[in-house]
Design a protein around this motif. Structure first.
Motif: not given
Length: 204
Positions: A144-147, A189-193, A195-197
């Motif tokens: 959540a919010g990271s990787c 996660e698509r919205r606010q992560n 690393y994923l963004r």
């Protein structure tokens, strides 16, 4: 299906018990420690599988004790995190015999449920994500919010970004069940992560 989450081991790893409610067949995902507590939490379910998202000690620490308590249960890990790795970080090879290996695209039946193996290296070479319906058991790939960290042996920033991109491109708002910290959703996660963004931006 029924899912229980508990934090186990010295690093508070998220361990999940996935149970098919009809048959009471169960899988334990990432038993990082505290095997007696995991056994208690099974509450009489028939443990069929011990499934590991990767081989780091904080995700495997309770696997051997769990296997001794349930000798019929099959333990699975990706081979890249079992053979030829540093046993101080990847200790399972010194703790258990009879471990089976799974990899990309394989499917595991659990009663009426089915888990699909997605190979998602980056945190380690043998990291996998296990998908069951709309649930993603991500290990230390997506938080959540990271990787997950990429500076351990077998880690890779390019592979992590490719794995995050793969997860981010899955259709639907799937539930993200990570190896540490809070649960989330793929849409969140698509919205606010960040690393994923970043990983998704690199597809353009």
């Amino acid at each position: 299906m029924n899912v229980k989450m508990m934090q186990v081991g010295p690093l508070g790893t998220n361990c999940y018990i996935l149970e098919d409610e009809k048959t009471r067949q169960a899988a334990v995902i990432d038993p990082g420690g505290d095997a007696p507590e995991i056994i208690k939490a099974l509450e009489g379910a028939a443990l069929c599988y011990i499934l590991l998202t990767h081989g780091h000690y904080d995700h495997t620490g309770g696997a051997a004790e769990l296997a001794r308590a349930f000798p019929q249960a099959e333990a699975y890990i990706h081979e890249a995190d079992f053979h030829g790795v540093d046993p101080s970080l990847f200790p399972l090879c010194t703790q258990m015999d009879g471990v089976k290996f799974y990899g990309e695209g394989e499917r595991i039946a659990l009663g009426d449920l089915e888990l699909q193996v997605l190979h998602t290296p980056g945190h380690s070479e043998g990291s996998v994500t296990l998908r069951c319906g709309d649930l993603l058991f991500c290990g230390d790939t997506l938080f959540a919010g990271s990787c997950g960290r990429t500076d351990f042996p077998g880690g890779s920033v390019p592979k992590m970004l490719a794995s995050l991109r793969r997860l981010g491109e899955l259709e639907g708002d799937l539930q993200v069940l990570p190896g540490h910290m809070d649960v989330s959703t793929l849409e969140e996660e698509r919205r606010q992560n960040p690393y994923l963004r970043q990983a998704l931006r690199e597809t353009t």
